[in-house]
Design a protein around this motif. Structure first.
Motif, PDB file in Angstrom:
ATOM      1  N   ASP A 178       4.616  -0.619  -1.489  1.00 34.36           N
ATOM      2  CA  ASP A 178       5.796  -0.949  -2.289  1.00 34.36           C
ATOM      3  C   ASP A 178       5.738  -0.256  -3.655  1.00 34.36           C
ATOM      4  N   ALA A 179       4.560  -0.251  -4.267  1.00 34.75           N
ATOM      5  CA  ALA A 179       4.402   0.378  -5.580  1.00 34.75           C
ATOM      6  C   ALA A 179       4.590   1.885  -5.487  1.00 34.75           C
ATOM      7  N   ILE A 180       4.034   2.498  -4.444  1.00 30.14           N
ATOM      8  CA  ILE A 180       4.175   3.946  -4.247  1.00 30.14           C
ATOM      9  C   ILE A 180       5.635   4.313  -4.000  1.00 30.14           C
ATOM     10  N   GLU A 181       6.304   3.537  -3.169  1.00 26.31           N
ATOM     11  CA  GLU A 181       7.696   3.829  -2.835  1.00 26.31           C
ATOM     12  C   GLU A 181       8.620   3.645  -4.042  1.00 26.31           C
ATOM     13  N   GLU A 182       8.335   2.632  -4.873  1.00 25.32           N
ATOM     14  CA  GLU A 182       9.139   2.434  -6.081  1.00 25.32           C
ATOM     15  C   GLU A 182       8.926   3.577  -7.067  1.00 25.32           C
ATOM     16  N   LEU A 183       7.676   4.006  -7.237  1.00 25.09           N
ATOM     17  CA  LEU A 183       7.400   5.111  -8.153  1.00 25.09           C
ATOM     18  C   LEU A 183       8.016   6.407  -7.634  1.00 25.09           C
ATOM     19  N   ASN A 184       8.070   6.565  -6.331  1.00 29.64           N
ATOM     20  CA  ASN A 184       8.709   7.743  -5.744  1.00 29.64           C
ATOM     21  C   ASN A 184      10.198   7.783  -6.088  1.00 29.64           C
ATOM     22  N   ARG A 185      10.820   6.621  -6.185  1.00 28.53           N
ATOM     23  CA  ARG A 185      12.231   6.571  -6.566  1.00 28.53           C
ATOM     24  C   ARG A 185      12.418   6.889  -8.048  1.00 28.53           C
ATOM     25  N   MET A 186      11.455   6.461  -8.882  1.00 28.23           N
ATOM     26  CA  MET A 186      11.582   6.611 -10.329  1.00 28.23           C
ATOM     27  C   MET A 186      11.034   7.943 -10.841  1.00 28.23           C
ATOM     28  N   MET A 187       9.820   8.295 -10.399  1.00 30.29           N
ATOM     29  CA  MET A 187       9.122   9.471 -10.920  1.00 30.29           C
ATOM     30  C   MET A 187       8.392  10.166  -9.769  1.00 30.29           C
ATOM     31  N   PRO A 188       9.128  10.782  -8.866  1.00 27.79           N
ATOM     32  CA  PRO A 188       8.508  11.341  -7.658  1.00 27.79           C
ATOM     33  C   PRO A 188       7.475  12.421  -7.942  1.00 27.79           C
ATOM     34  N   GLN A 189       7.592  13.110  -9.070  1.00 30.05           N
ATOM     35  CA  GLN A 189       6.655  14.179  -9.388  1.00 30.05           C
ATOM     36  C   GLN A 189       5.260  13.661  -9.721  1.00 30.05           C
ATOM     37  N   ARG A 190       5.131  12.369  -9.929  1.00 29.71           N
ATOM     38  CA  ARG A 190       3.845  11.797 -10.305  1.00 29.71           C
ATOM     39  C   ARG A 190       2.951  11.487  -9.101  1.00 29.71           C
ATOM     40  N   ILE A 191       3.441  11.673  -7.883  1.00 33.64           N
ATOM     41  CA  ILE A 191       2.677  11.297  -6.686  1.00 33.64           C
ATOM     42  C   ILE A 191       2.442  12.524  -5.822  1.00 33.64           C
ATOM     43  N   ALA A 192       1.216  12.649  -5.308  1.00 39.11           N
ATOM     44  CA  ALA A 192       0.898  13.713  -4.359  1.00 39.11           C
ATOM     45  C   ALA A 192       0.100  13.124  -3.199  1.00 39.11           C
ATOM     46  N   PHE A 193       0.234  13.761  -2.049  1.00 38.57           N
ATOM     47  CA  PHE A 193      -0.472  13.327  -0.834  1.00 38.57           C
ATOM     48  C   PHE A 193      -1.307  14.478  -0.301  1.00 38.57           C
ATOM     49  N   HIS A 194      -2.283  14.146   0.512  1.00 34.80           N
ATOM     50  CA  HIS A 194      -3.121  15.174   1.125  1.00 34.80           C
ATOM     51  C   HIS A 194      -2.431  15.864   2.295  1.00 34.80           C
ATOM     52  N   SER A 195      -1.502  15.167   2.947  1.00 28.50           N
ATOM     53  CA  SER A 195      -0.843  15.749   4.117  1.00 28.50           C
ATOM     54  C   SER A 195       0.555  15.167   4.271  1.00 28.50           C
TER      55      SER A 195
END
Length: 350
Positions: free
Chosen positions: A135-152
């Motif tokens: 939930d926290a990751i998905e909310e941050l993706n809506r607000m500041m998507p550039q702040r999250i990265a994934f390995h794959s």
């Protein structure tokens, strides 16, 4: 840049418990240090770090790994928990850094992102294993998507994300990777001896193809290990234990083939790249990170189940070990990794 890294709050790093987190942390530092970036790493008391960085040990109550809980388990933490102390240190000293890189798969640092003046970036180390974290990751993706990265992409796709995300993969310094062109007739398996890593699947395959299985990794559950010994008495098992990385690569490189058999969705699977870089083909399930690291028919095979895996062993043994090594070096070099990391972490730096 001066970069502060929040590492895992689940266990001390450099002790064999961290698995992929330990390797990824070292790879990040080794990738960016030559470009002039400086690192300070927050890690639980008792941690060891063999890299060009300042290690600050943080005391406190360790978090329970989400791997041992159900997906619906709520986020809990005590006032004296390691993750709270890590975030408190980061908040208090944030003005000393250009960017904060969070590697903890935990709700708190993700939720705190908007409360910091220094940019916090999050490298998500696991697939969707806990709904509160998701939930926290998905909310941050809506607000500041550039702040999250994934390995794959496979890992990112386990979350419900509205905006495009950054895929970092991983990168390795291949200079010291050994290469064995004439391996022993043995299978390799590398990972923590813990139920979610699915070692019983590899033992089932080893039994089907009648080849010895050499196992490297920290025993996190002795009862689980004993259950496996009792269940597969006919398999020629070699418990190699947790060994330093360079020793692991040297020993593992002598294997004819690696099996990767997790019961969960691996976010990336460092072992695939490490094995291929040593010339060792890999057979893995057709899910998670390995779908983006294994080139089926070239560096190994992707399969649906244990029966398919056993049936592919003979084919995998015929694959070119030179092609495995070359593919890993071309696709996952430390230089490419450094450019991806630097570009991502610099997005919010004035």
């Amino acid at each position: 840049m001066k970069i502060l890294i929040i590492s895992t709050p689940v266990q001390a790093i450099g002790q064999g418990e961290g698995g992929g987190i330990d390797i990824t942390l070292l790879n990040i530092i080794n990738a960016l240090s030559p470009l002039g970036h400086q690192f300070t790493v927050l890690a639980p008391t008792g941690s060891k770090l063999s890299a060009d960085a300042t290690l600050i040990e943080i005391s406190g109550r360790l978090q329970t790994s989400v791997q041992t809980e159900s997906a619906s388990t709520p986020a809990t933490m005590s006032h004296d928990s390691t993750i709270v102390s890590m975030c408190r240190y980061a908040q208090t000293h944030q003005d000393q850094f250009d960017v904060i890189l969070n590697m903890a798969y935990d709700w708190l640092p993700i939720w705190l992102t908007t409360f910091f003046t220094t940019p916090i970036h999050h490298l998500v180390s696991m697939s969707n294993e806990n709904q509160t974290v998701a939930d926290a990751i998905e909310e941050l993706n809506r607000m500041m998507p550039q702040r999250i990265a994934f390995h794959s992409h496979a890992s990112a796709n386990t979350f419900q994300l509205e905006n495009p995300v950054t895929i970092i993969a991983n990168g390795f310094e291949f200079t010291n990777f050994p290469f064995c062109k004439s391996p022993k007739q043995q299978l390799a398996w590398v990972g923590r001896i813990s139920p979610e890593k699915g070692l019983e699947n590899a033992l089932e395959v080893a039994n089907k193809v009648n080849l010895p299985l050499h196992i490297w990794g920290k025993v996190q559950s002795e009862s689980y290990q004993q259950q496996l010994v009792e269940k597969f008495p006919e398999v020629d098992i070699h418990w190699r234990g947790f060994v330093p990385q360079q020793q692991l690569l040297k020993e593992m490189s002598q294997s004819a083939l690696m099996l990767m058999t997790p019961s969960w969705i691996e976010a990336f699977g460092n072992n695939v790249v490490e094995a291929n870089a040593c010339g060792v083909p890999v057979i893995a399930y057709n899910k998670g990170g390995p779908t983006e690291t294994v080139i089926s028919g070239v560096t190994g095979y992707l399969v649906e189940n244990n029966e398919d895996m056993a049936n592919r062993v003979a084919d995998a043994l015929k694959l070119s070990r030179y092609h495995c090594r070359d593919s890993a070096q071309q696709r996952f070099s430390i230089e490419q990794y450094a450019l991806k990391l630097q570009s991502w972490l610099s997005l919010n730096i004035d």
